[in-house]
Structure formats: structure tokens, C-alpha cells
Scaffold this motif. Structure first.
Motif, mmCIF file in Angstrom:
data_model
loop_
_atom_site.group_PDB
_atom_site.id
_atom_site.type_symbol
_atom_site.label_atom_id
_atom_site.label_comp_id
_atom_site.label_asym_id
_atom_site.label_seq_id
_atom_site.Cartn_x
_atom_site.Cartn_y
_atom_site.Cartn_z
ATOM 1 N N ILE A 123 0.831 -1.206 0.000
ATOM 2 C CA ILE A 123 0.000 0.000 0.000
ATOM 3 C C ILE A 123 0.866 1.258 0.000
ATOM 4 N N THR A 124 1.884 1.298 0.870
ATOM 5 C CA THR A 124 2.736 2.495 0.920
ATOM 6 C C THR A 124 3.569 2.648 -0.352
ATOM 7 N N SER A 125 3.999 1.537 -0.938
ATOM 8 C CA SER A 125 4.756 1.640 -2.191
ATOM 9 C C SER A 125 3.863 2.152 -3.313
ATOM 10 N N THR A 126 2.591 1.732 -3.310
ATOM 11 C CA THR A 126 1.649 2.188 -4.332
ATOM 12 C C THR A 126 1.331 3.673 -4.158
ATOM 13 N N ILE A 127 1.197 4.097 -2.903
ATOM 14 C CA ILE A 127 0.978 5.532 -2.637
ATOM 15 C C ILE A 127 2.176 6.345 -3.131
ATOM 16 N N GLY A 128 3.392 5.880 -2.813
ATOM 17 C CA GLY A 128 4.589 6.562 -3.293
ATOM 18 C C GLY A 128 4.662 6.602 -4.806
ATOM 19 N N PHE A 129 4.323 5.487 -5.431
ATOM 20 C CA PHE A 129 4.343 5.399 -6.896
ATOM 21 C C PHE A 129 3.334 6.362 -7.506
ATOM 22 N N ASP A 130 2.073 6.275 -7.084
ATOM 23 C CA ASP A 130 1.012 7.084 -7.683
ATOM 24 C C ASP A 130 1.197 8.568 -7.400
#
Length: 357
Positions: A123-130
Motif C-alpha cells: 500500500i505504501t509503495s503504491t501511494i509513493g508510486f502514484d
């Protein structure tokens, strides 16, 4: 890469972030569910695993969607865009680096804990990515001109397929083929993805500068938050922009959902890991094809073609129950996945009435 000669240093540096972050798109979004299914298999059936994975993906997207209007206005303050881009890029990189340790956890003894850690880091990696992509896409108006946006944006996605989508994946498949234990392969490739993402983000951070926006003045942060609602009113009064944003809200969520859920879906249909990952890379040349067709027919027409392809995919997938059907849909996804996303961001860049925002 002789075909890059016609592009400027800033344009190439901008495109390299697609090369950088595509490793996350392929390795984390498509390989991590395989590991997650393994962990969840100790506590629940595969359907429950898919539901949990879908919930984690939806939660990450919801967080970014709700915060995006506020994140965007901060990027309009001159000098903030690169700082915010770097901060969220690093959040993503650190999260993926954390994922490299999860395959070595004792998930047979404590699968719930391992599953929670993997889901939270995802979830945190996806937030960082997006969130980093919010500022990355905003840089498009800084690094190129309106007449070059389609080719720069689409070639960026093409480079992402060639580099970040292919090279880390091939390394993973080769390690697996020569007999390296799967958990070791997973730990290594998550670590490599973090390093890959960080290293190839450097050209953008070093060479791209924010030329739009306004200088910072005391009170701008509070004023920017208030301006979100002013911007919404302005969008409501701009019919082409309003129609685009409403349409984008619906169709891009469909694209991202299919990308995020495809690996879990393929697993439940019996496709092995190597076969599934190769199926997801069948679209390497189609991004460049979209670029050429957009020059002839226009970006809006080609985005419409991509949406129609994905509408068919959704309907067909509802009735899908065999492996050959998954392969068919993988090819269809490959034809439009990169093209529809690349042309969407350049199309939006052209619609912005005030390029300083």
C-alpha cells in the motif's frame, strides 16, 4: 538508442522515470501477488486472498485519489514540484526495499503477520508510486512543447516497457530457471526493483526543472488548500476539461484494476508464474504503435480505441473460465495498456488552459 536523438536532454531525463518506475509496475504489482497468494494459502483459500489483495489495492488508490487534489496544488508552487516528487518517490523506494525482507519471514508460523506486513508495504509503495506520478506527469508541461507531448509521453511508456518492465523480470526468470530458490529470487528482485527505481529517477531530479507555477509567499500553503475548491469551480466551467476528468476517473480505474488483479486472476486459472509474467509483457511494441497512430488520427481517437478494447476485456473476463481465454485477454491488454495511459496524460496536458498550473 538512435531514435532518442530528436529529443532534448530534459525530455529524455523525464522519460527515464518511466524506465525507473515501470519496475514497480511489473515486479511489485504482478509478482508480489504470487508471494501473497503463497502466504495467504496458509490461512485462507485463494478467493479470500484475491479479495484481500483487491481491498489493499483499492485502499491505496482511494488514499491517493482523495489526497491528489491537494497534492496537485502544492505542485503549482514553484520549487515544490521536484521536492514533492522526490519525497514520494523515496517513500515508494523504501517500501519496496522493505518488501525484499518479507520472503524471508517465517510466514508458515505466522502467516497473518507476514500478510499484514506485505500488504502494508504494498500500500505504501503504491501511494509513493502514484503520488510521485502526479508530479512526474505535471513535469510534462515543463520539459516539452504542446506539439511534442504525444510523442514524448508515449515514448516514455515505451521505454518503460523496454527497460523497467523487461530487464528486472528477465533477471527474475533466469534466477528461477537456474534453480535459485523462489523465496531468494523474490527477496533479491524486490531489492533490485528498489535500487532500479532510485537510480533511474536521478536524471529527472538532476536535469528537469519546474518552469511553471508561482513563487512561494507566506501563507501560500493555506491558500493552496483553499484554491482546490476554486479550481474545482473553474473545471466545472470548462466543459472539455470537465468531460475529460469525469471520463478519466472511470476508465483509468478500470485499466488499473485489470493491471492489479490480473496476476491473481491468472493464478486461479492455473497459469504458472513464468507463463503469467511473460503474458503480461506481450505488449512491448504496441505503445510505439499508439504513438504513430495518434500522429495520424489524434490522441482523443486513440484513447477512445483503448477504452473500447478495455470495455470488451471487462465483459469477456466476466465469462472467462479457461487458460486460453486468459492468454487472449493478456494480448488485448497488451495492445492498449501503455497507449491509453500515455496518450491520456499528454491529452490532459494539452487541455490545461493555464500551463503555469
Amino acid at each position: 538508442m538512435g531514435f532518442l536523438k530528436k529529443f532534448t536532454k530534459q525530455e529524455i531525463s523525464w522519460m527515464m522515470y518511466d524506465w525507473a518506475n515501470s519496475a514497480h509496475s511489473v515486479i511489485v504489482v504482478t509478482i508480489l501477488p504470487i508471494f501473497f497468494d503463497t502466504v495467504a494459502g496458509y490461512t485462507a483459500d485463494s478467493v479470500s486472498s484475491m479479495s484481500t489483495w483487491g481491498f489493499a489495492t483499492s485502499l491505496a488508490m482511494a488514499i491517493v485519489a482523495l489526497s491528489a487534489p491537494f497534492l496537485g496544488v502544492f505542485g503549482d508552487i514553484r520549487g515544490m514540484r521536484k521536492k514533492l516528487f522526490t519525497a514520494f518517490m523515496l517513500i515508494g523506494v523504501v517500501s519496496v526495499a522493505g518488501l525484499s525482507f518479507t520472503p524471508f519471514m517465517d510466514f508458515t508460523a505466522s502467516p497473518d503477520a507476514a500478510g499484514r506486513v506485505a500488504a502494508m508495504l504494498y500500500i505504501t509503495s503504491t501511494i509513493g508510486f502514484d503520488a510521485s506520478c502526479i508530479y512526474y506527469d505535471a513535469f510534462l508541461t515543463d520539459v516539452t512543447t504542446e506539439d511534442r507531448m504525444d510523442s514524448v509521453s508515449t515514448l516514455g511508456y515505451g521505454l518503460g516497457y523496454i527497460g523497467g518492465s523487461t530487464i528486472p523480470l528477465l533477471i527474475f526468470l533466469i534466477m528461477n530457471a537456474v534453480g535459485v530458490p523462489m523465496l531468494t529470487c523474490l527477496g533479491f528482485i524486490f531489492g533490485l526493483t528498489a535500487v532500479w527505481w532510485l537510480v533511474f529517477s536521478v536524471p529527472l531530479v538532476k536535469n528537469c526543472e519546474q518552469t511553471s507555477g508561482k513563487p512561494y509567499k507566506k501563507g501560500d500553503v493555506g491558500a493552496s488548500i483553499k484554491n482546490v475548491f476554486t479550481t474545482m469551480k473553474e473545471i466545472g466551467a470548462d466543459k472539455p476539461m470537465l468531460i475529460y476528468i469525469i471520463s478519466y476517473f472511470f476508465y483509468i480505474d478500470g485499466v488499473h484494476t485489470i493491471i492489479s488483479m490480473s496476476t491473481s486472476y491468472g493464478t486461479n486459472l492455473g497459469l504458472d508464474s513464468a507463463g503469467m509474467l511473460l503474458a503480461l509483457l506481450l505488449g512491448l511494441p504496441f505503445c510505439l504503435l499508439y504513438m504513430k497512430l495518434a500522429e495520424k488520427f489524434g490522441a482523443r481517437t486513440m484513447v477512445g480505441v483503448g477504452i473500447c478494447v478495455y470495455m470488451f476485456i471487462c465483459v469477456f473476463a466476466f465469462f472467462m473460465n479457461s487458460l486460453w481465454q486468459f492468454w487472449m485477454l493478456a494480448v488485448l491488454c497488451a495492445t492498449s495498456q501503455g497507449g491509453v495511459q500515455a496518450l491520456s496524460r499528454s491529452m490532459f496536458g494539452k487541455l490545461i488552459p493555464d500551463k503555469a498550473r
